[in-house]
Design a protein around this motif. Structure first.
Motif, PDB file in Angstrom:
ATOM      1  N   LEU A 138     -17.229  42.566  -3.013  1.00  0.00           N
ATOM      2  CA  LEU A 138     -16.974  41.160  -3.312  1.00  0.00           C
ATOM      3  C   LEU A 138     -15.883  41.118  -4.370  1.00  0.00           C
ATOM      4  O   LEU A 138     -15.957  41.859  -5.358  1.00  0.00           O
ATOM      5  N   GLU A 139     -14.891  40.269  -4.172  1.00  0.00           N
ATOM      6  CA  GLU A 139     -13.830  40.098  -5.164  1.00  0.00           C
ATOM      7  C   GLU A 139     -14.102  38.851  -5.996  1.00  0.00           C
ATOM      8  O   GLU A 139     -14.358  37.782  -5.452  1.00  0.00           O
ATOM      9  N   ILE A 140     -14.009  39.004  -7.306  1.00  0.00           N
ATOM     10  CA  ILE A 140     -13.935  37.848  -8.197  1.00  0.00           C
ATOM     11  C   ILE A 140     -12.444  37.571  -8.357  1.00  0.00           C
ATOM     12  O   ILE A 140     -11.740  38.324  -9.019  1.00  0.00           O
ATOM     13  N   GLU A 141     -11.956  36.520  -7.695  1.00  0.00           N
ATOM     14  CA  GLU A 141     -10.527  36.206  -7.827  1.00  0.00           C
ATOM     15  C   GLU A 141     -10.266  35.374  -9.073  1.00  0.00           C
ATOM     16  O   GLU A 141      -9.229  35.522  -9.711  1.00  0.00           O
ATOM     17  N   ARG A 142     -11.187  34.487  -9.406  1.00  0.00           N
ATOM     18  CA  ARG A 142     -10.977  33.619 -10.578  1.00  0.00           C
ATOM     19  C   ARG A 142     -12.292  33.330 -11.289  1.00  0.00           C
ATOM     20  O   ARG A 142     -13.272  32.959 -10.653  1.00  0.00           O
ATOM     21  N   ILE A 143     -12.276  33.489 -12.589  1.00  0.00           N
ATOM     22  CA  ILE A 143     -13.258  32.880 -13.483  1.00  0.00           C
ATOM     23  C   ILE A 143     -12.414  32.091 -14.466  1.00  0.00           C
ATOM     24  O   ILE A 143     -11.743  32.661 -15.320  1.00  0.00           O
ATOM     25  N   TYR A 144     -12.399  30.786 -14.289  1.00  0.00           N
ATOM     26  CA  TYR A 144     -11.583  29.896 -15.115  1.00  0.00           C
ATOM     27  C   TYR A 144     -12.501  28.981 -15.911  1.00  0.00           C
ATOM     28  O   TYR A 144     -13.352  28.298 -15.329  1.00  0.00           O
ATOM     29  N   VAL A 145     -12.314  28.967 -17.233  1.00  0.00           N
ATOM     30  CA  VAL A 145     -13.127  28.139 -18.123  1.00  0.00           C
ATOM     31  C   VAL A 145     -12.190  27.460 -19.117  1.00  0.00           C
ATOM     32  O   VAL A 145     -11.290  28.108 -19.678  1.00  0.00           O
ATOM     33  N   LEU A 146     -12.403  26.153 -19.328  1.00  0.00           N
ATOM     34  CA  LEU A 146     -11.596  25.423 -20.308  1.00  0.00           C
ATOM     35  C   LEU A 146     -11.669  26.106 -21.666  1.00  0.00           C
ATOM     36  O   LEU A 146     -12.741  26.580 -22.082  1.00  0.00           O
ATOM     37  N   GLY A 147     -10.548  26.113 -22.375  1.00  0.00           N
ATOM     38  CA  GLY A 147     -10.449  26.798 -23.660  1.00  0.00           C
ATOM     39  C   GLY A 147     -11.506  26.377 -24.677  1.00  0.00           C
ATOM     40  O   GLY A 147     -12.012  27.215 -25.422  1.00  0.00           O
ATOM     41  N   VAL A 148     -11.851  25.102 -24.712  1.00  0.00           N
ATOM     42  CA  VAL A 148     -12.837  24.632 -25.691  1.00  0.00           C
ATOM     43  C   VAL A 148     -14.229  25.208 -25.418  1.00  0.00           C
ATOM     44  O   VAL A 148     -15.103  25.139 -26.287  1.00  0.00           O
ATOM     45  N   TYR A 149     -14.446  25.783 -24.250  1.00  0.00           N
ATOM     46  CA  TYR A 149     -15.740  26.379 -23.903  1.00  0.00           C
ATOM     47  C   TYR A 149     -15.731  27.903 -24.022  1.00  0.00           C
ATOM     48  O   TYR A 149     -16.745  28.541 -23.757  1.00  0.00           O
ATOM     49  N   HIS A 150     -14.584  28.487 -24.416  1.00  0.00           N
ATOM     50  CA  HIS A 150     -14.547  29.936 -24.598  1.00  0.00           C
ATOM     51  C   HIS A 150     -15.498  30.309 -25.732  1.00  0.00           C
ATOM     52  O   HIS A 150     -15.618  29.598 -26.717  1.00  0.00           O
ATOM     53  N   GLY A 151     -16.187  31.425 -25.564  1.00  0.00           N
ATOM     54  CA  GLY A 151     -17.131  31.881 -26.579  1.00  0.00           C
ATOM     55  C   GLY A 151     -18.493  31.213 -26.501  1.00  0.00           C
ATOM     56  O   GLY A 151     -19.355  31.459 -27.332  1.00  0.00           O
ATOM     57  N   LYS A 152     -18.696  30.375 -25.493  1.00  0.00           N
ATOM     58  CA  LYS A 152     -19.966  29.653 -25.350  1.00  0.00           C
ATOM     59  C   LYS A 152     -20.772  30.134 -24.143  1.00  0.00           C
ATOM     60  O   LYS A 152     -21.630  29.415 -23.656  1.00  0.00           O
ATOM     61  N   LYS A 153     -20.456  31.324 -23.652  1.00  0.00           N
ATOM     62  CA  LYS A 153     -21.204  31.982 -22.573  1.00  0.00           C
ATOM     63  C   LYS A 153     -21.018  31.349 -21.196  1.00  0.00           C
ATOM     64  O   LYS A 153     -21.754  31.674 -20.263  1.00  0.00           O
ATOM     65  N   VAL A 154     -20.038  30.458 -21.035  1.00  0.00           N
ATOM     66  CA  VAL A 154     -19.796  29.837 -19.728  1.00  0.00           C
ATOM     67  C   VAL A 154     -19.228  30.873 -18.754  1.00  0.00           C
ATOM     68  O   VAL A 154     -19.652  30.942 -17.595  1.00  0.00           O
ATOM     69  N   GLY A 155     -18.300  31.692 -19.220  1.00  0.00           N
ATOM     70  CA  GLY A 155     -17.762  32.759 -18.381  1.00  0.00           C
ATOM     71  C   GLY A 155     -18.854  33.725 -17.943  1.00  0.00           C
ATOM     72  O   GLY A 155     -18.872  34.180 -16.804  1.00  0.00           O
ATOM     73  N   GLN A 156     -19.787  34.015 -18.853  1.00  0.00           N
ATOM     74  CA  GLN A 156     -20.901  34.905 -18.523  1.00  0.00           C
ATOM     75  C   GLN A 156     -21.780  34.290 -17.432  1.00  0.00           C
ATOM     76  O   GLN A 156     -22.206  34.980 -16.515  1.00  0.00           O
ATOM     77  N   LEU A 157     -22.021  32.984 -17.527  1.00  0.00           N
ATOM     78  CA  LEU A 157     -22.806  32.305 -16.486  1.00  0.00           C
ATOM     79  C   LEU A 157     -22.116  32.404 -15.126  1.00  0.00           C
ATOM     80  O   LEU A 157     -22.780  32.637 -14.109  1.00  0.00           O
ATOM     81  N   LEU A 158     -20.796  32.221 -15.107  1.00  0.00           N
ATOM     82  CA  LEU A 158     -20.057  32.328 -13.850  1.00  0.00           C
ATOM     83  C   LEU A 158     -20.082  33.765 -13.327  1.00  0.00           C
ATOM     84  O   LEU A 158     -20.246  33.992 -12.123  1.00  0.00           O
ATOM     85  N   TYR A 159     -19.942  34.734 -14.221  1.00  0.00           N
ATOM     86  CA  TYR A 159     -20.029  36.128 -13.794  1.00  0.00           C
ATOM     87  C   TYR A 159     -21.414  36.410 -13.200  1.00  0.00           C
ATOM     88  O   TYR A 159     -21.537  37.065 -12.155  1.00  0.00           O
ATOM     89  N   GLU A 160     -22.465  35.914 -13.839  1.00  0.00           N
ATOM     90  CA  GLU A 160     -23.822  36.131 -13.331  1.00  0.00           C
ATOM     91  C   GLU A 160     -24.014  35.479 -11.957  1.00  0.00           C
ATOM     92  O   GLU A 160     -24.729  36.012 -11.108  1.00  0.00           O
ATOM     93  N   LYS A 161     -23.331  34.354 -11.722  1.00  0.00           N
ATOM     94  CA  LYS A 161     -23.360  33.735 -10.394  1.00  0.00           C
ATOM     95  C   LYS A 161     -22.691  34.657  -9.370  1.00  0.00           C
ATOM     96  O   LYS A 161     -23.192  34.836  -8.253  1.00  0.00           O
ATOM     97  N   ALA A 162     -21.574  35.248  -9.741  1.00  0.00           N
ATOM     98  CA  ALA A 162     -20.886  36.190  -8.851  1.00  0.00           C
ATOM     99  C   ALA A 162     -21.790  37.377  -8.528  1.00  0.00           C
ATOM    100  O   ALA A 162     -21.880  37.810  -7.368  1.00  0.00           O
ATOM    101  N   LEU A 163     -22.478  37.887  -9.526  1.00  0.00           N
ATOM    102  CA  LEU A 163     -23.396  39.011  -9.338  1.00  0.00           C
ATOM    103  C   LEU A 163     -24.531  38.619  -8.387  1.00  0.00           C
ATOM    104  O   LEU A 163     -24.885  39.377  -7.476  1.00  0.00           O
ATOM    105  N   GLU A 164     -25.053  37.415  -8.561  1.00  0.00           N
ATOM    106  CA  GLU A 164     -26.110  36.908  -7.682  1.00  0.00           C
ATOM    107  C   GLU A 164     -25.634  36.832  -6.228  1.00  0.00           C
ATOM    108  O   GLU A 164     -26.329  37.264  -5.305  1.00  0.00           O
TER     109      GLU A 164
END
Length: 173
Positions: free
Chosen positions: A92-118
């Motif tokens: 499976l390719e993760i082509e994009r994990i895009y998160v607005l800058g104001v949400y960086h460091g708030k675990k949003v990228g981690q949530l998206l990565y965990e969705k990819a893993l699922e």
């Protein structure tokens, strides 16, 4: 942050994907690229037609992350022939994990990565791979923290500029 949720994107949400894609890409990379290269990349890669074509590809999957009623990022996954490089049936390719800058460091990228893993686990994939710009040290650290290791490189064309992406893979158990 209590209202964070992830939903699979529908064709009716193409404008949401365009807006989030353009904004997050600009926030992340405008400072280190020319204005003309950024404009060309954003116009070509986030046009309504291109995003709608990607969204309608049965081997690609988009997930939007929301904070209450507002979109704050998205995830794009590819399988089979939709993958940009490898085209491996068992990956499976993760082509994009895009998160607005104001949400960086708030675990949003981690949530998206965990969705990819699922998604990878549900589809019985043996690995997840991605490309990340060699100068995006923050993203590289994020992926390394999640078990990805570099295995190759490829050229990523941004406007008229050829850049190098690291290809990274995580083998799934």
């Amino acid at each position: 942050m209590e209202d964070i949720r992830i939903s699979q994107a529908s064709p009716e949400e193409v404008s949401v994907l365009q807006q989030i894609g353009k904004q997050t890409f600009f926030e992340a990379f405008a400072h280190c690229n020319t204005e003309s290269d950024m404009k060309q990349y954003l116009d070509n890669n986030f046009s309504k037609e291109k995003v709608l074509t990607e969204l309608n590809n049965p081997e690609s999957f988009f997930y939007i992350v929301w904070d209450g009623p507002g979109p704050i990022g998205y995830l794009k996954l590819n399988t089979g022939q939709a993958q940009t490089d490898l085209k491996e049936a068992d990956s499976l390719e993760i082509e994009r994990i895009y998160v607005l800058g104001v949400y960086h460091g708030k675990k949003v990228g981690q949530l998206l990565y965990e969705k990819a893993l699922e998604v990878a686990q549900l589809q019985h994939k043996s690995s997840i791979w991605l490309g990340v710009w060699e100068n995006n040290k923050k993203a590289i650290r994020f992926y390394e923290k999640n078990g990805f290791v570099p295995f190759s490189t490829h050229v990523f064309r941004l406007g008229e500029d050829d850049q190098t992406d690291l290809l990274m893979r995580k083998v799934l158990e």
